[in-house]
Scaffold this active site. Sequence first.
Site, PDB file in Angstrom:
ATOM      1  N   ASP A  42       0.816  -1.219   0.000  1.00 27.97           N
ATOM      2  CA  ASP A  42       0.000   0.000   0.000  1.00 27.97           C
ATOM      3  C   ASP A  42       0.848   1.266   0.000  1.00 27.97           C
ATOM      4  O   ASP A  42       0.525   2.231  -0.688  1.00 27.97           O
ATOM      5  CB  ASP A  42      -0.922   0.012   1.231  1.00 27.97           C
ATOM      6  CG  ASP A  42      -2.342  -0.389   0.858  1.00 27.97           C
ATOM      7  OD1 ASP A  42      -2.530  -0.934  -0.249  1.00 27.97           O
ATOM      8  OD2 ASP A  42      -3.253  -0.178   1.673  1.00 27.97           O
ATOM      9  N   ALA A  44       3.850   1.752  -1.151  1.00 30.71           N
ATOM     10  CA  ALA A  44       4.449   1.946  -2.478  1.00 30.71           C
ATOM     11  C   ALA A  44       3.409   2.442  -3.469  1.00 30.71           C
ATOM     12  O   ALA A  44       3.657   3.377  -4.244  1.00 30.71           O
ATOM     13  CB  ALA A  44       5.069   0.641  -2.962  1.00 30.71           C
ATOM     14  N   LYS A  45       2.254   1.834  -3.435  1.00 30.14           N
ATOM     15  CA  LYS A  45       1.185   2.155  -4.391  1.00 30.14           C
ATOM     16  C   LYS A  45       0.656   3.570  -4.196  1.00 30.14           C
ATOM     17  O   LYS A  45       0.473   4.314  -5.169  1.00 30.14           O
ATOM     18  CB  LYS A  45       0.055   1.128  -4.219  1.00 30.14           C
ATOM     19  CG  LYS A  45      -1.196   1.423  -5.016  1.00 30.14           C
ATOM     20  CD  LYS A  45      -2.227   0.302  -4.839  1.00 30.14           C
ATOM     21  CE  LYS A  45      -2.822   0.295  -3.447  1.00 30.14           C
ATOM     22  NZ  LYS A  45      -3.880  -0.735  -3.287  1.00 30.14           N
ATOM     23  N   ARG A  72       7.720  -9.927  -3.178  1.00 28.00           N
ATOM     24  CA  ARG A  72       7.550 -11.374  -3.334  1.00 28.00           C
ATOM     25  C   ARG A  72       6.546 -11.713  -4.421  1.00 28.00           C
ATOM     26  O   ARG A  72       6.645 -12.745  -5.070  1.00 28.00           O
ATOM     27  CB  ARG A  72       7.108 -11.982  -2.000  1.00 28.00           C
ATOM     28  CG  ARG A  72       8.214 -11.999  -0.963  1.00 28.00           C
ATOM     29  CD  ARG A  72       7.753 -12.547   0.362  1.00 28.00           C
ATOM     30  NE  ARG A  72       6.727 -11.695   0.971  1.00 28.00           N
ATOM     31  CZ  ARG A  72       6.486 -11.637   2.266  1.00 28.00           C
ATOM     32  NH1 ARG A  72       7.210 -12.359   3.099  1.00 28.00           N
ATOM     33  NH2 ARG A  72       5.548 -10.858   2.749  1.00 28.00           N
ATOM     34  N   HIS A 263       5.945  11.896  15.471  1.00 23.62           N
ATOM     35  CA  HIS A 263       5.513  13.157  14.853  1.00 23.62           C
ATOM     36  C   HIS A 263       5.503  14.314  15.854  1.00 23.62           C
ATOM     37  O   HIS A 263       6.095  15.376  15.613  1.00 23.62           O
ATOM     38  CB  HIS A 263       4.103  13.015  14.269  1.00 23.62           C
ATOM     39  CG  HIS A 263       3.973  11.966  13.212  1.00 23.62           C
ATOM     40  ND1 HIS A 263       5.031  11.529  12.459  1.00 23.62           N
ATOM     41  CD2 HIS A 263       2.888  11.273  12.765  1.00 23.62           C
ATOM     42  CE1 HIS A 263       4.610  10.613  11.600  1.00 23.62           C
ATOM     43  NE2 HIS A 263       3.327  10.442  11.775  1.00 23.62           N
ATOM     44  N   ARG A 365     -10.053  17.349  11.461  1.00 22.11           N
ATOM     45  CA  ARG A 365      -8.688  17.012  11.031  1.00 22.11           C
ATOM     46  C   ARG A 365      -7.815  18.227  11.304  1.00 22.11           C
ATOM     47  O   ARG A 365      -8.072  19.307  10.792  1.00 22.11           O
ATOM     48  CB  ARG A 365      -8.671  16.670   9.543  1.00 22.11           C
ATOM     49  CG  ARG A 365      -7.270  16.451   8.965  1.00 22.11           C
ATOM     50  CD  ARG A 365      -7.346  16.019   7.509  1.00 22.11           C
ATOM     51  NE  ARG A 365      -6.021  15.893   6.911  1.00 22.11           N
ATOM     52  CZ  ARG A 365      -5.466  16.776   6.092  1.00 22.11           C
ATOM     53  NH1 ARG A 365      -6.147  17.874   5.737  1.00 22.11           N
ATOM     54  NH2 ARG A 365      -4.267  16.583   5.591  1.00 22.11           N
ATOM     55  N   ARG A 393      -0.331  26.313  12.030  1.00 21.66           N
ATOM     56  CA  ARG A 393      -1.224  25.227  11.604  1.00 21.66           C
ATOM     57  C   ARG A 393      -0.540  24.414  10.504  1.00 21.66           C
ATOM     58  O   ARG A 393      -0.266  24.910   9.415  1.00 21.66           O
ATOM     59  CB  ARG A 393      -2.555  25.768  11.100  1.00 21.66           C
ATOM     60  CG  ARG A 393      -3.589  24.649  10.881  1.00 21.66           C
ATOM     61  CD  ARG A 393      -4.811  25.106  10.112  1.00 21.66           C
ATOM     62  NE  ARG A 393      -5.448  26.256  10.698  1.00 21.66           N
ATOM     63  CZ  ARG A 393      -5.791  27.353  10.018  1.00 21.66           C
ATOM     64  NH1 ARG A 393      -5.521  27.456   8.730  1.00 21.66           N
ATOM     65  NH2 ARG A 393      -6.394  28.350  10.616  1.00 21.66           N
TER      66      ARG A 393
END
Length: 515
Positions: A42, A44-45, A72, A263, A365, A393
């Site tokens: 995921d 990488a994609k 793999r 973070h 968020r 922010r």
Amino acid sequence: MAEQVALSRTQVCGILREELYQGDAFHQADTHIFIIMGASGDLAKKKIYPTIWWLFRDGLLPEDTFIVGYARSRLTVDDIRKQSEPFFKVTPEERPKLEEFFARNSYVAGQYDDPASYKHLNSHMNALHQGMQANRLFYLALPPTVYEAVTKNIQEICMSQTGWNRIIVEKPFGRDLQSSNQLSNHISSLFREDQIYRIDHYLGKEMVQNLMVLRFANRIFGPIWNRDNIACVILTFKEPFGTEGRGGYFDEFGIIRDVMQNHLLQMLCLVAMEKPASTDSDDVRDEKVKVLKCISEVETDNVVLGQYVGNPSGEGEATNGYLDDPTVPHGSTTATFAAAVLYVENERWDGVPFILRCGKALNERKAEVRLQFRDVAGDIFHQQCKRNELVIRVQPNEAVYTKMMTKKPGMFFNPEESELDLTYGNRYKNVKLPDAYERLILDVFCGSQMHFVRSDELREAWRIFTPLLHKIDREKPQPIPYVYGSRGPTEADELMKRVGFQYEGTYKWVNPHKL
């Protein structure tokens, strides 16, 4: 004052290209091979392939760069393209460039613990144009459980013999101090520190990088950036969604390991550090380590843990609590919310609480740094004045603003809360801020480690949180329930108030550009 003319993406990238080509660190004429270990996953994609495409599209990669996927799964470049291209945001005009990009892609299938697979990968890279002399960048988009085998095989079999070699390592960097040290010691036995890039994508965000410039390029902040003027510092990370079927992975780590220990602690360092001797990578990281060494282990009395429950009046996912996620173990006590208070015990910050808050399934968020200043001495306005605040922010809608008191307009002579506001979307119209991964991967090409985590930084960060994490793992305290879509447990607000934060609840931000 003349209106600022917005630069197009082409102009911005042209200026950046010119700077890169004039510098000594960007080896434009060399062949480079960017190897994505875990190319079928995921990360990488959704992140790595799109990021490499954006850099290629904008001419910010060395011209002779090849991308090699390794995993793999038995896949082809066409399979990788089908998986990742939906995240590329390609315009019709960019289609020819996209074909050029995928012409430089290849894919090799192999095991992560099999030397023969790495010999095949190395032969494949050697067969590329100037492949034996190429600089090689290995991105480990893999679970930490395979790091030891992968790094050992890379070092023994896949290293460039004449070019430079760099590896990018994704978090989590262990689960605690012991496992992190074990991983660091293993990788350090194979690679030099200047070859290791431990990536924390928050260090690539615009406003996180802006913290150093705000602090050290403006005279006005220097005299007030200390315990005499600042009452408390609040570092916040809020997500409005829950685990949504991905709770199995999250449950292994919890919110402290996932967000707070990395973070938020990195942002704390940038707020609290002293001015470095220069912007050299190690000068900056030296100062961050000094801050971490001044922080004692977090005390359980200064921690609040929460876990979200479904909102009966909500819709869709909001009706589900954490334990309703079918991938979460039954009866899990893993925290999805945490608030903790840390103290930097040095001359500048002695006694100032640094409040770290993070959580899932909250009311908005948001990621921000908020410095709340002390009350004005000698009040003459009959307790009508509120505390000043400086807010950086990080997301969404990057901004810097200061809450301050001004005279209420008109016939009144009363103070009123207002703000000085720099919202990036208004000041820098049409300037597309790069994704955090774009900045950081370009930094790896340039050999800049300023925005990457050094081994001693990592060690100090885990030292601060490991006793608390071990206590939580051992005793499994029941987290405080909070409703999906709320601000989190009220106990967190009480903790903040106890250590000195004043929440007025009277200020309402007004966007001046929409009046």
